[in-house]
Write a protein that holds these residues in place. Structure first.
Motif, PDB file in Angstrom:
ATOM      1  N   ASP A  52      23.819   6.381  -4.954  1.00 54.63           N
ATOM      2  CA  ASP A  52      23.502   6.923  -6.274  1.00 54.63           C
ATOM      3  C   ASP A  52      22.010   7.034  -6.546  1.00 54.63           C
ATOM      4  O   ASP A  52      21.582   7.879  -7.328  1.00 54.63           O
ATOM      5  CB  ASP A  52      24.150   6.052  -7.352  1.00 54.63           C
ATOM      6  CG  ASP A  52      25.657   6.023  -7.212  1.00 54.63           C
ATOM      7  OD1 ASP A  52      26.278   7.084  -7.322  1.00 54.63           O
ATOM      8  OD2 ASP A  52      26.203   4.935  -6.971  1.00 54.63           O
ATOM      9  N   CYS A  53      21.227   6.191  -5.917  1.00 61.41           N
ATOM     10  CA  CYS A  53      19.774   6.226  -6.120  1.00 61.41           C
ATOM     11  C   CYS A  53      19.104   5.905  -4.804  1.00 61.41           C
ATOM     12  O   CYS A  53      19.318   4.828  -4.243  1.00 61.41           O
ATOM     13  CB  CYS A  53      19.367   5.204  -7.190  1.00 61.41           C
ATOM     14  SG  CYS A  53      17.591   5.155  -7.524  1.00 61.41           S
ATOM     15  N   VAL A  54      18.282   6.821  -4.284  1.00 61.19           N
ATOM     16  CA  VAL A  54      17.642   6.599  -2.991  1.00 61.19           C
ATOM     17  C   VAL A  54      16.271   5.955  -3.114  1.00 61.19           C
ATOM     18  O   VAL A  54      15.593   5.737  -2.105  1.00 61.19           O
ATOM     19  CB  VAL A  54      17.535   7.916  -2.179  1.00 61.19           C
ATOM     20  CG1 VAL A  54      18.917   8.416  -1.816  1.00 61.19           C
ATOM     21  CG2 VAL A  54      16.753   8.981  -2.933  1.00 61.19           C
ATOM     22  N   ASP A  55      15.851   5.629  -4.319  1.00 55.86           N
ATOM     23  CA  ASP A  55      14.617   4.861  -4.513  1.00 55.86           C
ATOM     24  C   ASP A  55      14.930   3.397  -4.199  1.00 55.86           C
ATOM     25  O   ASP A  55      15.723   2.776  -4.898  1.00 55.86           O
ATOM     26  CB  ASP A  55      14.134   4.998  -5.959  1.00 55.86           C
ATOM     27  CG  ASP A  55      12.850   4.218  -6.230  1.00 55.86           C
ATOM     28  OD1 ASP A  55      12.357   3.513  -5.326  1.00 55.86           O
ATOM     29  OD2 ASP A  55      12.351   4.299  -7.373  1.00 55.86           O
ATOM     30  N   ALA A  63      24.831   1.675   0.724  1.00 50.87           N
ATOM     31  CA  ALA A  63      24.633   3.111   0.939  1.00 50.87           C
ATOM     32  C   ALA A  63      23.212   3.523   0.588  1.00 50.87           C
ATOM     33  O   ALA A  63      22.576   4.299   1.311  1.00 50.87           O
ATOM     34  CB  ALA A  63      25.632   3.905   0.110  1.00 50.87           C
ATOM     35  N   SER A  64      22.690   3.007  -0.510  1.00 51.20           N
ATOM     36  CA  SER A  64      21.333   3.356  -0.929  1.00 51.20           C
ATOM     37  C   SER A  64      20.290   2.767   0.009  1.00 51.20           C
ATOM     38  O   SER A  64      19.352   3.454   0.441  1.00 51.20           O
ATOM     39  CB  SER A  64      21.086   2.849  -2.353  1.00 51.20           C
ATOM     40  OG  SER A  64      21.993   3.426  -3.261  1.00 51.20           O
ATOM     41  N   LEU A  65      20.435   1.480   0.331  1.00 55.13           N
ATOM     42  CA  LEU A  65      19.428   0.809   1.156  1.00 55.13           C
ATOM     43  C   LEU A  65      19.463   1.289   2.597  1.00 55.13           C
ATOM     44  O   LEU A  65      18.432   1.290   3.281  1.00 55.13           O
ATOM     45  CB  LEU A  65      19.626  -0.701   1.073  1.00 55.13           C
ATOM     46  CG  LEU A  65      19.418  -1.298  -0.324  1.00 55.13           C
ATOM     47  CD1 LEU A  65      19.769  -2.785  -0.335  1.00 55.13           C
ATOM     48  CD2 LEU A  65      17.993  -1.082  -0.816  1.00 55.13           C
ATOM     49  N   ASN A  66      20.635   1.721   3.076  1.00 51.54           N
ATOM     50  CA  ASN A  66      20.704   2.275   4.425  1.00 51.54           C
ATOM     51  C   ASN A  66      19.955   3.596   4.543  1.00 51.54           C
ATOM     52  O   ASN A  66      19.544   3.984   5.639  1.00 51.54           O
ATOM     53  CB  ASN A  66      22.162   2.478   4.832  1.00 51.54           C
ATOM     54  CG  ASN A  66      22.811   1.184   5.287  1.00 51.54           C
ATOM     55  OD1 ASN A  66      22.127   0.226   5.653  1.00 51.54           O
ATOM     56  ND2 ASN A  66      24.133   1.156   5.269  1.00 51.54           N
ATOM     57  N   THR A 175      11.589  -6.744   2.797  1.00 53.23           N
ATOM     58  CA  THR A 175      12.746  -5.942   2.428  1.00 53.23           C
ATOM     59  C   THR A 175      12.368  -4.509   2.071  1.00 53.23           C
ATOM     60  O   THR A 175      11.238  -4.227   1.669  1.00 53.23           O
ATOM     61  CB  THR A 175      13.474  -6.569   1.222  1.00 53.23           C
ATOM     62  OG1 THR A 175      12.618  -6.523   0.076  1.00 53.23           O
ATOM     63  CG2 THR A 175      13.864  -8.018   1.503  1.00 53.23           C
ATOM     64  N   MET A 176      13.350  -3.621   2.161  1.00 54.07           N
ATOM     65  CA  MET A 176      13.108  -2.245   1.733  1.00 54.07           C
ATOM     66  C   MET A 176      12.951  -2.156   0.231  1.00 54.07           C
ATOM     67  O   MET A 176      12.291  -1.253  -0.289  1.00 54.07           O
ATOM     68  CB  MET A 176      14.232  -1.314   2.212  1.00 54.07           C
ATOM     69  CG  MET A 176      15.616  -1.612   1.682  1.00 54.07           C
ATOM     70  SD  MET A 176      16.366  -3.063   2.441  1.00 54.07           S
ATOM     71  CE  MET A 176      16.814  -2.475   4.049  1.00 54.07           C
TER      72      MET A 176
END
Length: 537
Positions: A52-55, A63-66, A175-176
């Motif tokens: 939902d958010c790629v920031d 899903a986002s952090l990958n 961390t990302m």
């Protein structure tokens, strides 16, 4: 899940509010001797949910952090094998005696994808910008809870200060979520960055496009040459392009890999695992670090106010049966509230042995007697409590239904209450629950302080000044392993012995790789790293 939000969510979409997790069971990669990595090509990767958010600073689902891990570099990196912190954008650092000041000396030559340098001013802008996100950034709120501010010492030196001891920050810097964004990124609104607009990092890939509920596309960053020393090669990434295809239905995702429409998939479900063991397919597997899937008790409600009841529940859960019946050999029964891949994990398997006779003895001593339907009663009250959960991980309900059956054998009635992620989050925040079922992914034991301390999440609703608080604060006060390890061990022991948490099993990441996909890697939080990945022709 979680992470599934912890991802790592076990329980909700807010990474540290409800995230729904020291060595890998297996390393990622293609089958057999794949030969020399090929430069170029597109990886078609099927993922289980919409990012939902790629920031990376705003969201916490797997899903986002990958996705975002490929776009941003971090000050440090963490070795998945032993949890050691390694240089990355920072070539060295110092930590003061009480872990309230961290001084990073940056490497020379790294740039963002807009061409601006990764310097001390950019790091300050990124950390200040992340902290300013407030409720939009649940993970940041935990990592930077006591953040005082950042100081530019010189163009290549930045000092990050905290108002309280924050030993966990060194791991957080890998961390990302605390990946460094360019100053220009903050010219865009948080909502725009969520969709990739203005998301400017210094990572080995750059954002190209995002179609909600369809796909995210990344392309190779030209000229990249400042990767982590933990990576297998130097220079640019091998892949030209990565297409994250969003395929929520597990059967469709697995079928697309089997038929060659996808090169790799995440979140292989237990029922689908056998088809990817051989025949040119491989299954990279790694348990999530952090808090395992567990029943956390609200010690202020109903029958769970009695520690003997909580301890009886712990003895009444047959963890290995849950793994053998509901999951697969790729999953592990919990041996502590922390997963085995977590640095400073303590093996407490002896305290978590299945012991229904011992559970019965505890309940007898507490005055609970079998009722006409087998459920124990005391003073007219049934021995019953509800567990709130959401179905972020496919096997959650099946696992809880089996636990429900196991606990009936000791005369305990576990009522199962399925909620949406949003409902679960609100219930957790309100404290209106008996048990909550969740996991939280983080490769540092400080996740226990963020979850159980009376000064932080306090999920068990403890009173201030208890022995657990003291152990959690001690482990947070220093990066010295000789001091931190026994404090972390004591915290785990208290949580398990007192039944604040009833650990059950470790969330495991299981991926499926087709014959053409190679060297997809797990980073320390069991999330995706694609720098060394490549596809055969």
């Amino acid at each position: 899940m979680v992470t599934r939000p912890v991802r790592t969510l076990g329980f909700g979409a807010l990474a540290l509010v409800l995230l729904t997790g020291c060595g890998a069971q297996a390393t990622a990669g293609g089958g057999g001797d794949a030969g020399t990595p090929r430069v170029g090509g597109t990886l078609r990767l099927g993922i289980s949910s919409n990012p939902d958010c790629v920031d990376p600073q705003q969201w916490g689902t797997n899903a986002s952090l990958n996705v975002s891990r490929q776009l941003v570099d971090s000050l440090t990196d963490q070795d998945p094998a032993d949890g050691a912190i390694k240089p990355w954008l920072a070539e060295r650092w110092e930590v003061n005696a009480d872990s309230t000041a961290f001084t990073f000396h940056l490497r020379d030559g790294a740039t963002f994808s807009d061409g601006t340098p990764v310097d001390a001013a950019a790091v300050k802008a990124s950390f200040d910008g992340a902290r300013a996100l407030g409720p939009k950034a649940a993970l940041v709120a935990g990592y930077l809870a006591a953040y005082r501010g950042s100081t530019v010492v010189d163009p290549r030196t930045v000092r990050i200060d905290f108002t309280a001891p924050s030993a966990q920050f060194l791991q957080a810097s890998s961390t990302m979520t605390l990946g460094v964004l360019a100053p220009a990124a903050y010219n865009k609104t948080p909502e725009q960055r969520c969709q990739g607009d203005g998301l400017i990092g210094s990572g080995p890939f750059v954002f190209e496009s995002y179609k909600q509920n369809q796909q995210v596309v990344l392309v190779k960053r030209k000229g990249y040459n400042w990767g982590s020393p933990l990576w297998k090669h130097t220079g640019e990434a091998y892949l030209d392009r990565v297409e994250y295809r969003i395929v929520p239905e597990p059967g469709v995702r697995s079928g697309s890999l089997a038929s060659g429409q996808l090169d790799a998939i995440t979140d292989v479900q237990p029922v689908d695992e056998p088809q990817f063991a051989g025949n040119g397919f491989t299954e990279p597997v790694r348990p999530n670090p952090g808090i395992v899937f567990n029943l956390t008790a609200n010690t202020t409600r109903g029958v769970l106010t009695d520690p003997k009841v909580r301890q009886a529940v712990a003895k009444g859960v047959n963890r290995q049966e849950v793994v053998d019946t509901v999951l697969t050999k790729n999953y592990k029964a919990a041996t502590s509230v922390l997963g085995s891949a977590t640095p400073l994990h303590t093996d407490l398997a002896g305290l978590l042995a299945y012991d229904p006779a011992g559970a019965g003895a505890l309940l007898d001593a507490a005055g609970w007697r079998p009722g006409p339907d087998g459920i124990r009663v005391k003073d007219g009250q049934r021995l019953s409590a509800a567990v709130v959960f959401s179905a972020v991980f496919n096997q959650n309900q099946s696992a809880l239904e089996l636990i429900q059956q196991q606990l009936r054998k000791i005369g305990f009635d576990l009522r199962i209450e399925l909620k949406t992620t949003a409902e679960s989050t609100q219930i957790q925040l309100s404290g209106e629950y008996d048990f909550i079922w969740f996991n939280v992914t983080r490769a540092d034991p400080d996740i226990l302080r963020q979850t159980y301390s009376t000064k932080a999440g306090n999920r068990s609703k403890l009173t201030a000044g208890n022995p657990l608080d003291a152990a959690l604060e001690k482990q947070a006060a220093t990066t010295d392993r000789a001091v931190r390890e026994p404090a972390a061990a004591e915290a785990q022991r208290i949580i398990v012995e007192q039944g604040y948490s009833i650990p059950v099993f470790e969330l495991t990441q299981v991926w499926g790789l087709g014959p053409k996909a190679h060297a997809l890697e797990f980073e320390a939080s069991s999330r995706l790293r694609l720098y060394d990945a490549w596809v055969a022709e």
